[in-house]
Write a protein that holds these residues in place. Structure first.
Motif, PDB file in Angstrom:
ATOM      1  N   PHE A 135       0.815  -1.085   0.007  1.00  0.00           N
ATOM      2  CA  PHE A 135       0.095   0.143  -0.007  1.00  0.00           C
ATOM      3  C   PHE A 135       0.879   1.246  -0.099  1.00  0.00           C
ATOM      4  CE2 PHE A 135      -4.574   0.484   1.079  1.00  0.00           C
ATOM      5  CZ  PHE A 135      -4.791   1.671   0.333  1.00  0.00           C
ATOM      6  N   PRO A 136       1.517   1.538  -1.190  1.00  0.00           N
ATOM      7  CA  PRO A 136       2.307   2.771  -1.042  1.00  0.00           C
ATOM      8  C   PRO A 136       1.357   3.815  -0.938  1.00  0.00           C
ATOM      9  CG  PRO A 136       2.493   1.391  -3.264  1.00  0.00           C
ATOM     10  CD  PRO A 136       1.249   0.924  -2.333  1.00  0.00           C
ATOM     11  N   VAL A 137       1.877   4.993  -0.124  1.00  0.00           N
ATOM     12  CA  VAL A 137       1.270   6.115   0.446  1.00  0.00           C
ATOM     13  C   VAL A 137       2.003   7.324  -0.085  1.00  0.00           C
ATOM     14  CG1 VAL A 137       0.556   7.479   2.235  1.00  0.00           C
ATOM     15  CG2 VAL A 137       0.225   5.001   2.190  1.00  0.00           C
ATOM     16  N   ASP A 138       1.467   8.051  -1.087  1.00  0.00           N
ATOM     17  CA  ASP A 138       2.040   8.965  -1.631  1.00  0.00           C
ATOM     18  C   ASP A 138       1.248  10.404  -0.931  1.00  0.00           C
ATOM     19  OD1 ASP A 138      -0.466   9.342  -3.020  1.00  0.00           O
ATOM     20  OD2 ASP A 138       0.336   9.663  -4.794  1.00  0.00           O
ATOM     21  N   THR A 139       1.452  11.507  -1.427  1.00  0.00           N
ATOM     22  CA  THR A 139       0.953  12.758  -0.951  1.00  0.00           C
ATOM     23  C   THR A 139      -0.784  12.643  -1.128  1.00  0.00           C
ATOM     24  OG1 THR A 139       1.460  14.050  -2.932  1.00  0.00           O
ATOM     25  CG2 THR A 139       2.659  14.211  -1.104  1.00  0.00           C
ATOM     26  N   HIS A 140      -1.117  12.330  -2.445  1.00  0.00           N
ATOM     27  CA  HIS A 140      -2.485  12.298  -2.378  1.00  0.00           C
ATOM     28  C   HIS A 140      -3.135  11.292  -1.412  1.00  0.00           C
ATOM     29  CE1 HIS A 140      -2.514  14.690  -6.097  1.00  0.00           C
ATOM     30  NE2 HIS A 140      -1.736  13.643  -6.692  1.00  0.00           N
ATOM     31  N   ILE A 141      -2.675  10.116  -1.161  1.00  0.00           N
ATOM     32  CA  ILE A 141      -3.386   9.101  -0.264  1.00  0.00           C
ATOM     33  C   ILE A 141      -3.148   9.766   1.175  1.00  0.00           C
ATOM     34  CG2 ILE A 141      -3.073   6.803   0.658  1.00  0.00           C
ATOM     35  CD1 ILE A 141      -2.210   5.699  -2.267  1.00  0.00           C
ATOM     36  N   HIS A 142      -2.182  10.038   1.786  1.00  0.00           N
ATOM     37  CA  HIS A 142      -1.739  10.854   2.904  1.00  0.00           C
ATOM     38  C   HIS A 142      -3.076  11.635   3.112  1.00  0.00           C
ATOM     39  CE1 HIS A 142       0.023  11.285   6.578  1.00  0.00           C
ATOM     40  NE2 HIS A 142       0.503  12.488   6.258  1.00  0.00           N
ATOM     41  N   ARG A 143      -3.027  12.686   2.107  1.00  0.00           N
ATOM     42  CA  ARG A 143      -4.074  13.913   2.352  1.00  0.00           C
ATOM     43  C   ARG A 143      -5.662  13.223   2.475  1.00  0.00           C
ATOM     44  NH1 ARG A 143      -6.510  16.297  -1.746  1.00  0.00           N
ATOM     45  NH2 ARG A 143      -5.133  15.314  -3.343  1.00  0.00           N
ATOM     46  N   LEU A 144      -5.847  12.442   1.564  1.00  0.00           N
ATOM     47  CA  LEU A 144      -7.272  11.704   1.681  1.00  0.00           C
ATOM     48  C   LEU A 144      -7.582  10.980   2.729  1.00  0.00           C
ATOM     49  CD1 LEU A 144      -8.114  11.212  -2.454  1.00  0.00           C
ATOM     50  CD2 LEU A 144      -8.580  13.173  -0.758  1.00  0.00           C
ATOM     51  N   ALA A 145      -6.655  10.261   3.118  1.00  0.00           N
ATOM     52  CA  ALA A 145      -7.000   9.482   4.460  1.00  0.00           C
ATOM     53  C   ALA A 145      -7.124  10.270   5.752  1.00  0.00           C
ATOM     54  CB  ALA A 145      -5.691   8.441   4.653  1.00  0.00           C
TER      55      ALA A 145
END
Length: 216
Positions: free
Chosen positions: A136-146
């Motif tokens: 589950f690679p976490v980039d800036t988009h995923i970190h922000r939406l989570a």
């Protein structure tokens, strides 16, 4: 709605919107994907995809990239930023792939993360998208939406990854991380949505909806 219910709703809706999400970085194999992900650090996928055709024409495999000078690689990848550090990383990881792994991209997190310029997120992308290993690679988009969707407290990228892995079925990790990225880019951008505007935010948090001004 509980956190578990929000996760299930996100999972279902994103799979409806993006049933077969493609990898946004153009690549032909595990090595070209690895190179593209290294170049994508603090750079847009669009710019990387404009840069890699010339790079892969010069050095399409670890043997030929290892034989290139840092200056040769830097002249091509400079538009992706962080030069010449990325060029040095590409030459260095190519040399180690040739020397330690017989010219084949290694298939474990530990071996990938031992390569120059390869952190956990980069290794996770390669493991997931090149080798089909759940990650589950976490980039800036995923970190922000989570954070926006209250699926994590967002204290760190590492914590976000752990929280998302607990919330979503392992069989969904590889597709879901891409689906979240696409949704974040197209609908729930950093400035375009404040947690009340995009479809998912409105569905997850109906109480956030602003009342309609009937005075107009």
């Amino acid at each position: 709605m509980t956190k578990t219910a929000r996760a299930a709703h996100v999972d279902r809706r994103l799979d409806e919107l993006y049933p077969r999400p493609p990898v946004p970085l153009d690549h032909r194999d595990a090595f070209t994907l690895l190179v593209a992900v290294v170049l994508s650090a603090q750079c847009t996928d669009e710019r990387v995809n404009r840069t890699t055709p010339a790079l892969f024409a010069l050095a399409p495999d670890p043997h030929r990239m290892a034989a290139c000078s840092v200056a040769e690689l830097d002249a091509i990848v400079r538009p992706c930023g962080l030069a010449p550090r990325k060029a040095m990383a590409l030459q260095g990881l190519s040399q180690l792939i040739v020397e330690r792994h017989g010219g084949e991209v290694p298939r474990t997190f530990e071996e990938l993360e031992a390569l120059p310029g390869v952190g956990h997120k980069t290794a996770s992308v390669v493991m997931a998208q090149a080798f089909g290993v759940p990650a589950f690679p976490v980039d800036t988009h995923i970190h922000r939406l989570a954070q926006r969707w209250k699926l994590t407290d967002g204290r760190s990228v590492e914590q976000t990854e752990r929280d998302l892995k607990r919330l979503f079925p392992i069989a969904r990790w590889n597709a879901l991380h891409l689906q979240i990225i696409y949704y974040g880019r197209e609908h729930c951008t950093a400035r375009g949505c404040d947690g009340t505007r995009c479809p998912l935010c409105r569905e997850l948090f109906p109480e956030r909806r602003r009342p309609v001004d009937t005075r107009k």
